[in-house]
Write a protein that holds these residues in place. Sequence first.
Motif, PDB file in Angstrom:
ATOM      1  N   GLY A 195       0.832  -1.193   0.000  1.00 40.69           N
ATOM      2  CA  GLY A 195       0.000   0.000   0.000  1.00 40.69           C
ATOM      3  C   GLY A 195       0.862   1.237   0.000  1.00 40.69           C
ATOM      4  O   GLY A 195       2.086   1.158  -0.105  1.00 40.69           O
ATOM      5  N   ALA A 196       0.205   2.353   0.149  1.00 38.67           N
ATOM      6  CA  ALA A 196       0.894   3.612  -0.073  1.00 38.67           C
ATOM      7  C   ALA A 196       1.872   3.965   1.050  1.00 38.67           C
ATOM      8  O   ALA A 196       3.024   4.261   0.811  1.00 38.67           O
ATOM      9  CB  ALA A 196      -0.134   4.721  -0.273  1.00 38.67           C
ATOM     10  N   LYS A 201       0.072   2.106   8.397  1.00 40.41           N
ATOM     11  CA  LYS A 201       0.139   0.703   8.802  1.00 40.41           C
ATOM     12  C   LYS A 201       1.201   0.390   9.840  1.00 40.41           C
ATOM     13  O   LYS A 201       1.449  -0.777  10.131  1.00 40.41           O
ATOM     14  CB  LYS A 201       0.374  -0.151   7.549  1.00 40.41           C
ATOM     15  CG  LYS A 201      -0.670   0.197   6.495  1.00 40.41           C
ATOM     16  CD  LYS A 201      -1.039  -0.868   5.545  1.00 40.41           C
ATOM     17  CE  LYS A 201      -2.248  -0.394   4.761  1.00 40.41           C
ATOM     18  NZ  LYS A 201      -2.399  -1.042   3.495  1.00 40.41           N
ATOM     19  N   GLY A 219       5.049  -2.243  -2.087  1.00 38.42           N
ATOM     20  CA  GLY A 219       4.269  -1.024  -2.310  1.00 38.42           C
ATOM     21  C   GLY A 219       5.053   0.224  -1.938  1.00 38.42           C
ATOM     22  O   GLY A 219       6.273   0.186  -1.745  1.00 38.42           O
ATOM     23  N   GLY A 220       4.320   1.318  -1.813  1.00 40.83           N
ATOM     24  CA  GLY A 220       4.966   2.589  -1.498  1.00 40.83           C
ATOM     25  C   GLY A 220       5.716   2.556  -0.181  1.00 40.83           C
ATOM     26  O   GLY A 220       6.763   3.180  -0.021  1.00 40.83           O
ATOM     27  N   ALA A 292       9.540   4.765  -7.880  1.00 39.78           N
ATOM     28  CA  ALA A 292       9.281   3.329  -7.739  1.00 39.78           C
ATOM     29  C   ALA A 292       7.770   3.121  -7.733  1.00 39.78           C
ATOM     30  O   ALA A 292       7.062   3.744  -6.941  1.00 39.78           O
ATOM     31  CB  ALA A 292       9.892   2.804  -6.451  1.00 39.78           C
ATOM     32  N   ASN A 316      -2.244  -7.447   3.387  1.00 35.96           N
ATOM     33  CA  ASN A 316      -2.889  -6.140   3.332  1.00 35.96           C
ATOM     34  C   ASN A 316      -2.028  -5.147   2.564  1.00 35.96           C
ATOM     35  O   ASN A 316      -0.895  -4.881   2.953  1.00 35.96           O
ATOM     36  CB  ASN A 316      -3.152  -5.605   4.742  1.00 35.96           C
ATOM     37  CG  ASN A 316      -3.639  -4.169   4.697  1.00 35.96           C
ATOM     38  OD1 ASN A 316      -2.845  -3.250   4.636  1.00 35.96           O
ATOM     39  ND2 ASN A 316      -4.926  -3.988   4.665  1.00 35.96           N
ATOM     40  N   GLY A 317      -2.564  -4.618   1.494  1.00 34.17           N
ATOM     41  CA  GLY A 317      -1.887  -3.562   0.737  1.00 34.17           C
ATOM     42  C   GLY A 317      -1.188  -4.079  -0.513  1.00 34.17           C
ATOM     43  O   GLY A 317      -0.348  -4.966  -0.440  1.00 34.17           O
ATOM     44  N   PRO A 318      -1.531  -3.502  -1.670  1.00 35.86           N
ATOM     45  CA  PRO A 318      -0.923  -3.918  -2.939  1.00 35.86           C
ATOM     46  C   PRO A 318       0.578  -3.629  -3.006  1.00 35.86           C
ATOM     47  O   PRO A 318       1.091  -2.767  -2.303  1.00 35.86           O
ATOM     48  CB  PRO A 318      -1.686  -3.110  -3.990  1.00 35.86           C
ATOM     49  CG  PRO A 318      -2.580  -2.183  -3.277  1.00 35.86           C
ATOM     50  CD  PRO A 318      -2.587  -2.494  -1.835  1.00 35.86           C
ATOM     51  N   GLY A 320       2.214  -2.500  -5.606  1.00 36.29           N
ATOM     52  CA  GLY A 320       2.550  -1.389  -6.485  1.00 36.29           C
ATOM     53  C   GLY A 320       1.296  -0.613  -6.827  1.00 36.29           C
ATOM     54  O   GLY A 320       0.221  -0.859  -6.264  1.00 36.29           O
ATOM     55  N   VAL A 321       1.438   0.309  -7.753  1.00 38.93           N
ATOM     56  CA  VAL A 321       0.289   1.101  -8.192  1.00 38.93           C
ATOM     57  C   VAL A 321      -0.513   0.230  -9.160  1.00 38.93           C
ATOM     58  O   VAL A 321      -0.468   0.398 -10.377  1.00 38.93           O
ATOM     59  CB  VAL A 321       0.758   2.426  -8.857  1.00 38.93           C
ATOM     60  CG1 VAL A 321      -0.438   3.302  -9.209  1.00 38.93           C
ATOM     61  CG2 VAL A 321       1.692   3.186  -7.922  1.00 38.93           C
ATOM     62  N   GLU A 323      -3.471  -0.061  -9.960  1.00 36.37           N
ATOM     63  CA  GLU A 323      -4.553   0.510 -10.773  1.00 36.37           C
ATOM     64  C   GLU A 323      -4.079   0.755 -12.209  1.00 36.37           C
ATOM     65  O   GLU A 323      -4.875   0.870 -13.131  1.00 36.37           O
ATOM     66  CB  GLU A 323      -5.024   1.852 -10.191  1.00 36.37           C
ATOM     67  CG  GLU A 323      -5.621   1.774  -8.784  1.00 36.37           C
ATOM     68  CD  GLU A 323      -4.584   2.003  -7.682  1.00 36.37           C
ATOM     69  OE1 GLU A 323      -3.371   1.769  -7.922  1.00 36.37           O
ATOM     70  OE2 GLU A 323      -4.989   2.396  -6.573  1.00 36.37           O
ATOM     71  N   GLY A 349      -8.431  -5.097   3.523  1.00 32.62           N
ATOM     72  CA  GLY A 349      -8.067  -3.779   3.000  1.00 32.62           C
ATOM     73  C   GLY A 349      -8.774  -3.519   1.690  1.00 32.62           C
ATOM     74  O   GLY A 349      -8.806  -4.387   0.819  1.00 32.62           O
ATOM     75  N   GLY A 350      -9.348  -2.334   1.555  1.00 35.87           N
ATOM     76  CA  GLY A 350     -10.176  -2.013   0.396  1.00 35.87           C
ATOM     77  C   GLY A 350      -9.479  -2.273  -0.928  1.00 35.87           C
ATOM     78  O   GLY A 350      -9.998  -2.981  -1.800  1.00 35.87           O
ATOM     79  N   ASP A 351      -8.277  -1.708  -1.091  1.00 35.37           N
ATOM     80  CA  ASP A 351      -7.595  -1.831  -2.379  1.00 35.37           C
ATOM     81  C   ASP A 351      -7.059  -3.243  -2.605  1.00 35.37           C
ATOM     82  O   ASP A 351      -7.072  -3.738  -3.729  1.00 35.37           O
ATOM     83  CB  ASP A 351      -6.451  -0.815  -2.465  1.00 35.37           C
ATOM     84  CG  ASP A 351      -6.983   0.602  -2.514  1.00 35.37           C
ATOM     85  OD1 ASP A 351      -7.603   0.958  -3.525  1.00 35.37           O
ATOM     86  OD2 ASP A 351      -6.811   1.334  -1.524  1.00 35.37           O
ATOM     87  N   SER A 352      -6.601  -3.893  -1.545  1.00 36.03           N
ATOM     88  CA  SER A 352      -6.085  -5.260  -1.687  1.00 36.03           C
ATOM     89  C   SER A 352      -7.200  -6.201  -2.128  1.00 36.03           C
ATOM     90  O   SER A 352      -6.998  -7.073  -2.980  1.00 36.03           O
ATOM     91  CB  SER A 352      -5.519  -5.763  -0.362  1.00 36.03           C
ATOM     92  OG  SER A 352      -4.813  -4.758   0.290  1.00 36.03           O
TER      93      SER A 352
HETATM   94  P1  ADP Z   1      -5.587  -1.179   1.254  1.00 37.47           P
HETATM   95  O1  ADP Z   1      -6.786  -0.368   0.810  1.00 37.47           O
HETATM   96  O2  ADP Z   1      -5.609  -2.562   0.687  1.00 37.47           O
HETATM   97  O3  ADP Z   1      -5.401  -1.154   2.737  1.00 37.47           O
HETATM   98  P2  ADP Z   1      -3.804   1.034   0.806  1.00 37.47           P
HETATM   99  O4  ADP Z   1      -4.977   1.956   0.713  1.00 37.47           O
HETATM  100  O5  ADP Z   1      -2.936   1.130   1.978  1.00 37.47           O
HETATM  101  O6  ADP Z   1      -4.287  -0.487   0.612  1.00 37.47           O
HETATM  102  O7  ADP Z   1      -2.858   1.240  -0.450  1.00 37.47           O
HETATM  103  C1  ADP Z   1      -3.318   1.136  -1.763  1.00 37.47           C
HETATM  104  C2  ADP Z   1      -2.741   2.217  -2.610  1.00 37.47           C
HETATM  105  O8  ADP Z   1      -1.313   2.213  -2.546  1.00 37.47           O
HETATM  106  C3  ADP Z   1      -3.086   2.039  -4.053  1.00 37.47           C
HETATM  107  O9  ADP Z   1      -3.869   3.133  -4.477  1.00 37.47           O
HETATM  108  C4  ADP Z   1      -1.745   2.004  -4.763  1.00 37.47           C
HETATM  109  O10 ADP Z   1      -1.744   2.718  -5.989  1.00 37.47           O
HETATM  110  C5  ADP Z   1      -0.836   2.671  -3.770  1.00 37.47           C
HETATM  111  N1  ADP Z   1       0.571   2.290  -3.978  1.00 37.47           N
HETATM  112  C6  ADP Z   1       1.083   1.060  -3.993  1.00 37.47           C
HETATM  113  N2  ADP Z   1       2.404   1.090  -4.288  1.00 37.47           N
HETATM  114  C7  ADP Z   1       2.731   2.376  -4.459  1.00 37.47           C
HETATM  115  C8  ADP Z   1       3.951   3.063  -4.787  1.00 37.47           C
HETATM  116  N3  ADP Z   1       5.082   2.405  -5.000  1.00 37.47           N
HETATM  117  N4  ADP Z   1       3.911   4.421  -4.893  1.00 37.47           N
HETATM  118  C9  ADP Z   1       2.737   5.074  -4.688  1.00 37.47           C
HETATM  119  N5  ADP Z   1       1.578   4.501  -4.382  1.00 37.47           N
HETATM  120  C10 ADP Z   1       1.558   3.161  -4.264  1.00 37.47           C
END
Ligand code: ADP
Length: 393
Positions: A195-196, A201, A219-220, A292, A316-318, A320-321, A323, A349-352
């Motif tokens: 995630g971001a 977290k 992720g971020g 990155a 929990n949490g992707p 990378g980006v 989307e 997690g919503g995005d995961s």
């Molecule tokens: P969840 O909803 O599963 O808990 P988060 O809301 O914490 O996940 O994170 C999801 C977001 O993180 C996504 O919108 C994704 O684009 C962003 N993200 C993932 N990797 C990166 C990155 N390397 N740089 C910027 N944003 C990122």
Amino acid sequence: MNKLTVKDLDVSEKRVLVRVDFNVPLEDGKVADDTRIRAALPTINYLLEQSARVILVTHLGRPKGQVKDELRLDPVAQKLADLLKKEVVKTDTTVGEEVQQAVENLQPGQVLLLENVRFNPGEKANDEEFARQLAALADVYVNDAFGTAHRAHASTVGVAKFLPAAAGMLVEKEIQTLGEALQNPERPFTAVLGGAKVSDKIGVINNLLEIVDALIIGGGMANTFLEAKGYDMGASLVEKDKLDLAKEAMSAAEAKGVKLLLPRDLVVAREVAENSEYKTVPVDRVPENWKAVDIGPETAKTYAEQITASKTVVWNGPMGVFEIEPFAKGTEALAQAMAEVEGTTIVGGGDSVAAVEKMGVADKLTHISTGGGASLQFLEGKPLPGIEALRDK
Ligand code: ADP
Ligand code: MG
């Protein structure tokens, strides 16, 4: 679970107030995704089989304590009626005379849906008088809204003081699956966090470090860890004020013997955009002004191997980006690995959850949590007020 569940209650012909999470996306006045409604069907159908009088209450969106016509629940009532194959009576208010009349008319085996509870300022304020008015509509209360269990509102916490209060079947399943994984996991137990941001977290990281055998970071948030290790992350999203937290987490992992996995290669892009130029680089070669945006293929392979060698995985949490299609490969590789695990796999997690659904592996996983914020708070090891408020067994 140490709380009463709906099956512990005598609900026959009783008025049962059920807090559900029907906070669904609407498009053109229709329900665009009915996942959350379907998640509550086991409890609703159980109550109907028991000849209960079912009174449903939910929020939708953020009306900020005011009536917003575009957030009325009529499309939700329509969708629910379709799914139940049964009439659903809907009121235009949440409490008051109209509602009292509708409840009086309600027969065993019938369903009533109250108007958006967040039209009332008393809901988010957890106002005692508003909670009392809700409670007055029913004989017993059931909370099946896992998605709002981390919020102390009138319809999740306040009302539970005035009625026998029990968990619905969705809440019970969530608490049991997540609770079992954290309290009594089959090992090796690997957590995957992405995630971001680290800041979203850090509580989850610190709590899971006490429990897991391995912690995968992507992720971020991985950028902040890598920068804390001394790498130059170019123009990547890095939380400069969280470098110390990242360092502390890395020392804690070492002290506890938790295997901490960080990216060794990364996909970097000039812009976080669909048509941007991008390439794969080792972590010590992030070009100036590049960002990155995903874990690299070598990292994805190592992470996937760690996952498939585990007996319990919580994600929990992707990575990378995701989307943006070219930056979704790391997340895709891990979703695939999750599907191959012989053991318990949980995604929250919503995005995961959106990611594993998009990648078509959702039905190969043990549990997909319906609560973004609530599942995070659970993974932090913090109590959920909506669950705490229920009666002990
Ligand atoms: P969840 O909803 O599963 O808990 P988060 O809301 O914490 O996940 O994170 C999801 C977001 O993180 C996504 O919108 C994704 O684009 C962003 N993200 C993932 N990797 C990166 C990155 N390397 N740089 C910027 N944003 C990122
Ligand atoms: Mg999110």
